[in-house]
Scaffold this motif. Structure first.
Motif, mmCIF file in Angstrom:
data_model
loop_
_atom_site.group_PDB
_atom_site.id
_atom_site.type_symbol
_atom_site.label_atom_id
_atom_site.label_comp_id
_atom_site.label_asym_id
_atom_site.label_seq_id
_atom_site.Cartn_x
_atom_site.Cartn_y
_atom_site.Cartn_z
ATOM 1 N N VAL A 69 34.068 38.578 57.781
ATOM 2 C CA VAL A 69 32.854 38.712 56.987
ATOM 3 C C VAL A 69 32.839 40.101 56.354
ATOM 4 O O VAL A 69 33.023 41.111 57.046
ATOM 5 N N LEU A 70 32.658 40.152 55.064
ATOM 6 C CA LEU A 70 32.531 41.421 54.357
ATOM 7 C C LEU A 70 31.083 41.880 54.471
ATOM 8 O O LEU A 70 30.164 41.104 54.206
ATOM 9 N N VAL A 71 30.884 43.125 54.867
ATOM 10 C CA VAL A 71 29.533 43.658 55.071
ATOM 11 C C VAL A 71 29.439 44.933 54.250
ATOM 12 O O VAL A 71 29.958 45.983 54.636
ATOM 13 N N THR A 72 28.769 44.857 53.106
ATOM 14 C CA THR A 72 28.909 45.886 52.092
ATOM 15 C C THR A 72 27.584 46.251 51.421
ATOM 16 O O THR A 72 26.645 45.441 51.399
ATOM 17 N N ALA A 73 27.537 47.438 50.868
ATOM 18 C CA ALA A 73 26.422 47.823 50.010
ATOM 19 C C ALA A 73 26.547 47.206 48.621
ATOM 20 O O ALA A 73 25.579 47.154 47.860
ATOM 21 N N ARG A 74 27.734 46.737 48.316
ATOM 22 C CA ARG A 74 28.005 46.196 46.988
ATOM 23 C C ARG A 74 27.269 44.871 46.746
ATOM 24 O O ARG A 74 27.002 44.110 47.668
ATOM 25 N N PRO A 75 26.995 44.563 45.477
ATOM 26 C CA PRO A 75 26.347 43.295 45.129
ATOM 27 C C PRO A 75 27.372 42.169 45.045
ATOM 28 O O PRO A 75 28.592 42.413 45.011
ATOM 29 N N PRO A 76 26.905 40.927 44.959
ATOM 30 C CA PRO A 76 27.835 39.793 44.870
ATOM 31 C C PRO A 76 28.811 39.877 43.710
ATOM 32 O O PRO A 76 29.955 39.430 43.836
ATOM 33 N N ARG A 77 28.413 40.424 42.583
ATOM 34 C CA ARG A 77 29.322 40.445 41.428
ATOM 35 C C ARG A 77 30.590 41.242 41.729
ATOM 36 O O ARG A 77 31.660 40.927 41.229
ATOM 37 N N PHE A 78 30.469 42.269 42.547
ATOM 38 C CA PHE A 78 31.651 43.037 42.940
ATOM 39 C C PHE A 78 32.527 42.213 43.872
ATOM 40 O O PHE A 78 33.757 42.218 43.762
ATOM 41 N N VAL A 79 31.910 41.498 44.800
ATOM 42 C CA VAL A 79 32.656 40.650 45.727
ATOM 43 C C VAL A 79 33.397 39.555 44.959
ATOM 44 O O VAL A 79 34.535 39.206 45.295
ATOM 45 N N ASP A 80 32.780 39.016 43.912
ATOM 46 C CA ASP A 80 33.442 38.007 43.081
ATOM 47 C C ASP A 80 34.733 38.552 42.489
ATOM 48 O O ASP A 80 35.767 37.868 42.483
ATOM 49 N N ARG A 81 34.694 39.766 41.974
ATOM 50 C CA ARG A 81 35.897 40.354 41.373
ATOM 51 C C ARG A 81 36.977 40.573 42.427
ATOM 52 O O ARG A 81 38.164 40.345 42.178
ATOM 53 N N LEU A 82 36.571 41.020 43.608
ATOM 54 C CA LEU A 82 37.532 41.232 44.683
ATOM 55 C C LEU A 82 38.147 39.907 45.119
ATOM 56 O O LEU A 82 39.366 39.814 45.334
ATOM 57 N N ALA A 83 37.332 38.880 45.237
ATOM 58 C CA ALA A 83 37.826 37.567 45.648
ATOM 59 C C ALA A 83 38.815 37.019 44.623
ATOM 60 O O ALA A 83 39.840 36.420 44.990
ATOM 61 N N ALA A 84 38.520 37.215 43.346
ATOM 62 C CA ALA A 84 39.419 36.742 42.299
ATOM 63 C C ALA A 84 40.777 37.430 42.377
ATOM 64 O O ALA A 84 41.817 36.822 42.094
ATOM 65 N N ALA A 85 40.778 38.702 42.780
ATOM 66 C CA ALA A 85 42.018 39.472 42.837
ATOM 67 C C ALA A 85 42.819 39.222 44.108
ATOM 68 O O ALA A 85 44.043 39.396 44.116
ATOM 69 N N THR A 86 42.143 38.817 45.188
ATOM 70 C CA THR A 86 42.804 38.748 46.499
ATOM 71 C C THR A 86 42.829 37.364 47.128
ATOM 72 O O THR A 86 43.589 37.128 48.062
ATOM 73 N N GLY A 87 41.964 36.470 46.662
ATOM 74 C CA GLY A 87 41.855 35.158 47.288
ATOM 75 C C GLY A 87 40.947 35.135 48.503
ATOM 76 O O GLY A 87 40.844 34.107 49.180
ATOM 77 N N LEU A 88 40.260 36.247 48.805
ATOM 78 C CA LEU A 88 39.329 36.256 49.926
ATOM 79 C C LEU A 88 38.204 35.250 49.695
ATOM 80 O O LEU A 88 37.723 35.084 48.567
ATOM 81 N N ALA A 89 37.784 34.602 50.764
ATOM 82 C CA ALA A 89 36.685 33.641 50.670
ATOM 83 C C ALA A 89 35.745 33.893 51.844
ATOM 84 O O ALA A 89 35.689 34.988 52.379
ATOM 85 N N GLY A 90 35.000 32.884 52.237
ATOM 86 C CA GLY A 90 34.111 33.044 53.385
ATOM 87 C C GLY A 90 32.760 33.595 53.001
ATOM 88 O O GLY A 90 32.194 33.239 51.967
ATOM 89 N N THR A 91 32.246 34.492 53.821
ATOM 90 C CA THR A 91 30.873 34.984 53.691
ATOM 91 C C THR A 91 30.865 36.489 53.521
ATOM 92 O O THR A 91 31.681 37.194 54.115
#
Length: 270
Positions: free
Chosen positions: A36-58
Motif C-alpha cells: 500500500v502506498l501511503v503518501t502526501a501526494r494526490p491520486p493524479r501523481f499515483v496514476d503517473r507512477l502506476a503508468a510508469a511502473t505497473g504498480l496497482a493495488g491501493t
C-alpha cells in the motif's frame, strides 16, 4: 502489509522507482504481502507512477484524506476539509505569519491565490490560479488539504509558527509537512496517514503488528509509530531518525528494497 511513503522513501530523488526496488516489491507480493502506498501526494501523481511502473493495488493519498484504488482509478473513501474551516485557519495563520500564500488541493487540482508562488514542474497541468485569496474560498469542489507556503521560512519553522498562530482555529485541523520547500500541509482534524491506514487494515483483518512501514518525513511519523515495525530512511528528517528506532539506508541506496530482500529473500528475476 508493506506500507510505504513515496517521495524520499520508495522513490529516488529524481522521482523514479528503481528496478531493484520494484523487484523487491514484486517478491513481497508474491510471498503474500499487500503493498500500500501511503503518501502526501494526490491520486493524479499515483496514476503517473502506476503508468510508469505497473504498480496497482491501493494508495492512501493526501496524508490520509483519500483512499484510492489505483487499478480502477477510483477514490474509495475521502475525508474532506471544510472550506469554512480552511478559511478560518488561513486567516489566523496569515495574521501571525507574514507573507504566507495559500492553496487548496482537491485531489485533481491545486487552486492557488497570487501569494502562493510555489510551482511544481510535475504538476503544472493541475495548477489553477484564482484572482485573489477571497476567490479561493468560493470553490464548491471537495478539498483534501489546505496548503500554506512561505518563501522565507523553512517547513519546520513554518509549521511551528502556524500551529502557534492558528490559535483556536488550529484545533479544527491537522498540521504537518512532508519536506516541501517552505510548504505546510493542513488536513481535516484527525486525518493522518496512520488513522486511514488503520481503518484500511481493520477492513482487511490485518493487525498493526503485521504491517511494515517506511517513511522519511514528519508526516510519516504516525504510520511509523503505529505499524508493527517502522523503518526510517537513512535520508530521513532528523526528527524522524530520532523518533524511530529502526533505520535502513537512503532512498538513493534502495533502502526499502534492502529491508524487503532481508525479509522475503532475493528479488525475483527481472
Amino acid at each position: 502489509m508493506i506500507a510505504s511513503d513515496l517521495d524520499g522513501t520508495l522513490l529516488r530523488g529524481d522521482g523514479t522507482l528503481s528496478p531493484r526496488t520494484l523487484r523487491a516489491l514484486r517478491t513481497a507480493e508474491n510471498a503474500g504481502a499487500e503493498v500500500v502506498l501511503v503518501t502526501a501526494r494526490p491520486p493524479r501523481f499515483v496514476d503517473r507512477l502506476a503508468a510508469a511502473t505497473g504498480l496497482a493495488g491501493t494508495a492512501v493519498c493526501s496524508n490520509g484524506a483519500l483512499v484510492y484504488d489505483i487499478g480502477r482509478r477510483t477514490v474509495v473513501s475521502s475525508r474532506a476539509l471544510s472550506v469554512a474551516v480552511a478559511r478560518r485557519v488561513a486567516t489566523a495563520v496569515a495574521g501571525a505569519v507574514p507573507e504566507v500564500g495559500f492553496a487548496l488541493e482537491t485531489g485533481n487540482q491545486v487552486l492557488y491565490e497570487p501569494a502562493y508562488r510555489l510551482r511544481l514542474s510535475e504538476d503544472i497541468d493541475a495548477e489553477l490560479p484564482v484572482p485573489s485569496l477571497a476567490d479561493l474560498w468560493l470553490t464548491d469542489v471537495p478539498v483534501t488539504k489546505l496548503l500554506a507556503w512561505s518563501a522565507r521560512l523553512d517547513a519546520d519553522t513554518l509549521l511551528a509558527a502556524a500551529r502557534e498562530g492558528a490559535g483556536a482555529a488550529g484545533r479544527e485541523v491537522q498540521f504537518t509537512h512532508s519536506g516541501g520547500r517552505g510548504l505546510l500541509e493542513i488536513s481535516a482534524s484527525g486525518v493522518t496517514k496512520a488513522g486511514t491506514l488503520a481503518e484500511l487494515c481493520a477492513g482487511r483483518g490485518i493487525d498493526a503488528a503485521e504491517v511494515i512501514a517506511f517513511g522519511d518525513m514528519p508526516n510519516d511519523l504516525t504510520v511509523l509509530d503505529w505499524a508493527g515495525i517502522g523503518y526510517a530512511m537513512g535520508n530521513a528528517h532528523p526528527a524522524v531518525l530520532a523518533a524511530v528506532p529502526a533505520h535502513t539506508v537512503s532512498n538513493e541506496e534502495d533502502g526499502v528494497a534492502h529491508v524487503l530482500e532481508g525479509l522475503f529473500g532475493p528479488p525475483a528475476a527481472p
